[in-house]
Design a protein around this motif. Sequence first.
Motif, PDB file in Angstrom:
ATOM      1  N   THR A  31     100.283  -6.871  88.467  1.00 44.66           N
ATOM      2  CA  THR A  31     101.284  -7.228  87.846  1.00 44.66           C
ATOM      3  C   THR A  31     102.131  -6.041  87.205  1.00 44.66           C
ATOM      4  O   THR A  31     103.444  -5.882  87.552  1.00 44.66           O
ATOM      5  N   ASP A  32     101.584  -5.018  86.661  1.00 50.01           N
ATOM      6  CA  ASP A  32     102.264  -3.832  86.106  1.00 50.01           C
ATOM      7  C   ASP A  32     101.458  -2.705  86.587  1.00 50.01           C
ATOM      8  O   ASP A  32     101.808  -1.535  86.687  1.00 50.01           O
ATOM      9  N   VAL A  33     100.068  -2.766  86.770  1.00 53.27           N
ATOM     10  CA  VAL A  33      99.389  -1.580  87.293  1.00 53.27           C
ATOM     11  C   VAL A  33      98.329  -1.746  88.298  1.00 53.27           C
ATOM     12  O   VAL A  33      97.987  -3.089  88.052  1.00 53.27           O
ATOM     13  N   THR A  34      98.007  -0.998  89.146  1.00 50.67           N
ATOM     14  CA  THR A  34      96.630  -1.324  90.019  1.00 50.67           C
ATOM     15  C   THR A  34      95.875  -0.063  90.008  1.00 50.67           C
ATOM     16  O   THR A  34      96.392   1.230  89.859  1.00 50.67           O
ATOM     17  N   SER A  35      94.649  -0.324  90.106  1.00 54.17           N
ATOM     18  CA  SER A  35      93.701   0.936  90.186  1.00 54.17           C
ATOM     19  C   SER A  35      93.295   1.179  91.778  1.00 54.17           C
ATOM     20  O   SER A  35      92.995   0.205  92.508  1.00 54.17           O
ATOM     21  N   VAL A  36      93.520   2.463  92.078  1.00 52.05           N
ATOM     22  CA  VAL A  36      93.021   2.762  93.377  1.00 52.05           C
ATOM     23  C   VAL A  36      91.741   3.686  93.502  1.00 52.05           C
ATOM     24  O   VAL A  36      91.958   4.886  92.600  1.00 52.05           O
ATOM     25  N   THR A  37      90.796   3.087  93.892  1.00 52.86           N
ATOM     26  CA  THR A  37      89.432   4.079  93.952  1.00 52.86           C
ATOM     27  C   THR A  37      89.324   4.668  95.496  1.00 52.86           C
ATOM     28  O   THR A  37      89.416   3.852  96.319  1.00 52.86           O
ATOM     29  N   TYR A  38      88.864   6.071  95.305  1.00 55.19           N
ATOM     30  CA  TYR A  38      88.629   6.313  96.611  1.00 55.19           C
ATOM     31  C   TYR A  38      87.532   7.443  96.520  1.00 55.19           C
ATOM     32  O   TYR A  38      87.153   8.026  95.505  1.00 55.19           O
ATOM     33  N   TYR A  39      86.795   7.861  97.495  1.00 53.73           N
ATOM     34  CA  TYR A  39      85.548   8.869  97.825  1.00 53.73           C
ATOM     35  C   TYR A  39      86.207   9.903  98.601  1.00 53.73           C
ATOM     36  O   TYR A  39      86.438   9.624  99.875  1.00 53.73           O
ATOM     37  N   LEU A  40      86.053  11.245  98.285  1.00 56.37           N
ATOM     38  CA  LEU A  40      86.186  12.263  99.102  1.00 56.37           C
ATOM     39  C   LEU A  40      84.959  13.151  99.260  1.00 56.37           C
ATOM     40  O   LEU A  40      84.435  13.622  98.266  1.00 56.37           O
ATOM     41  N   PRO A  41      84.436  13.040 100.475  1.00 59.60           N
ATOM     42  CA  PRO A  41      83.140  13.826 100.668  1.00 59.60           C
ATOM     43  C   PRO A  41      83.205  15.348 100.607  1.00 59.60           C
ATOM     44  O   PRO A  41      82.231  16.077 100.535  1.00 59.60           O
ATOM     45  N   LYS A  42      84.404  16.036 100.778  1.00 58.82           N
ATOM     46  CA  LYS A  42      84.515  17.509 100.686  1.00 58.82           C
ATOM     47  C   LYS A  42      86.003  17.649 100.064  1.00 58.82           C
ATOM     48  O   LYS A  42      86.963  16.928 100.163  1.00 58.82           O
ATOM     49  N   ALA A  43      86.183  18.871  99.549  1.00 60.39           N
ATOM     50  CA  ALA A  43      87.441  19.243  99.125  1.00 60.39           C
ATOM     51  C   ALA A  43      88.497  19.506 100.057  1.00 60.39           C
ATOM     52  O   ALA A  43      88.026  19.941 101.184  1.00 60.39           O
ATOM     53  N   GLY A  44      89.798  19.186 100.115  1.00 61.01           N
ATOM     54  CA  GLY A  44      90.817  19.202 100.963  1.00 61.01           C
ATOM     55  C   GLY A  44      91.986  18.836 100.403  1.00 61.01           C
ATOM     56  O   GLY A  44      91.951  17.978  99.226  1.00 61.01           O
ATOM     57  N   HIS A  45      92.987  19.090 100.651  1.00 63.88           N
ATOM     58  CA  HIS A  45      94.200  18.619 100.260  1.00 63.88           C
ATOM     59  C   HIS A  45      94.553  17.114 100.692  1.00 63.88           C
ATOM     60  O   HIS A  45      94.448  16.774 101.769  1.00 63.88           O
ATOM     61  N   SER A  46      94.750  16.305  99.520  1.00 65.92           N
ATOM     62  CA  SER A  46      95.220  14.813  99.926  1.00 65.92           C
ATOM     63  C   SER A  46      96.267  14.415  99.354  1.00 65.92           C
ATOM     64  O   SER A  46      96.776  14.951  98.352  1.00 65.92           O
ATOM     65  N   LYS A  47      96.305  13.212  99.762  1.00 67.39           N
ATOM     66  CA  LYS A  47      97.666  12.387  99.139  1.00 67.39           C
ATOM     67  C   LYS A  47      97.425  10.842  99.045  1.00 67.39           C
ATOM     68  O   LYS A  47      96.756  10.290  99.910  1.00 67.39           O
ATOM     69  N   LEU A  48      98.103  10.398  98.051  1.00 65.09           N
ATOM     70  CA  LEU A  48      98.173   8.820  98.183  1.00 65.09           C
ATOM     71  C   LEU A  48      99.666   8.598  98.539  1.00 65.09           C
ATOM     72  O   LEU A  48     100.420   9.042  97.827  1.00 65.09           O
ATOM     73  N   VAL A  49      99.766   7.531  99.497  1.00 64.90           N
ATOM     74  CA  VAL A  49     101.192   7.049  99.936  1.00 64.90           C
ATOM     75  C   VAL A  49     101.305   5.564  99.931  1.00 64.90           C
ATOM     76  O   VAL A  49     100.307   4.895 100.256  1.00 64.90           O
ATOM     77  N   VAL A  50     102.209   4.938  99.221  1.00 69.56           N
ATOM     78  CA  VAL A  50     102.190   3.645  98.977  1.00 69.56           C
ATOM     79  C   VAL A  50     103.704   3.324  99.884  1.00 69.56           C
ATOM     80  O   VAL A  50     104.658   4.005  99.578  1.00 69.56           O
ATOM     81  N   ALA A  51     103.498   2.357 100.760  1.00 75.04           N
ATOM     82  CA  ALA A  51     104.740   1.970 101.524  1.00 75.04           C
ATOM     83  C   ALA A  51     104.833   0.395 101.453  1.00 75.04           C
ATOM     84  O   ALA A  51     103.946  -0.516 101.192  1.00 75.04           O
ATOM     85  N   ASN A  52     106.055  -0.060 101.517  1.00 81.31           N
ATOM     86  CA  ASN A  52     106.310  -1.720 101.620  1.00 81.31           C
ATOM     87  C   ASN A  52     106.214  -2.183 102.885  1.00 81.31           C
ATOM     88  O   ASN A  52     105.881  -1.397 103.888  1.00 81.31           O
ATOM     89  N   LEU A  53     106.518  -3.509 102.996  1.00 83.74           N
ATOM     90  CA  LEU A  53     106.200  -3.839 104.507  1.00 83.74           C
ATOM     91  C   LEU A  53     107.315  -3.371 105.425  1.00 83.74           C
ATOM     92  O   LEU A  53     107.060  -3.453 106.711  1.00 83.74           O
ATOM     93  N   ASN A  54     108.414  -2.690 104.882  1.00 83.81           N
ATOM     94  CA  ASN A  54     109.525  -2.260 105.836  1.00 83.81           C
ATOM     95  C   ASN A  54     109.009  -1.155 106.343  1.00 83.81           C
ATOM     96  O   ASN A  54     109.849  -0.160 107.271  1.00 83.81           O
TER      97      ASN A  54
END
Length: 103
Positions: A31-54
Amino acid sequence: IDSNYVLQASSPVDGIISTPQLYSCYPNPATDVTSVTYYLPKAGHSKLVVANLNGEIVFVKHFTPRTGLQREILDVNSFPDGAYFVSLITDGISTTKPFFIQR
């Protein structure tokens, strides 16, 4: 539904999981926030991307190299109700999970 529930996640044992892992968003639907949990086995440049259905990208967050179990809290107040996809992209590997916003 217990709105005070806190997701407890255990970090995978180092060395056993060798690929980035993206877990389901919580709460889902959000509704107002959501938690995104992830695991990275090694260091590296990363990003989270959110896209809509379009396929329109509505959020991007780049992070500095880090490893282990991580959690990002996404403020989705400015997103319209609907279906979205969150992707974790690191070292050329992309993992995607759906989530929904419903108010």
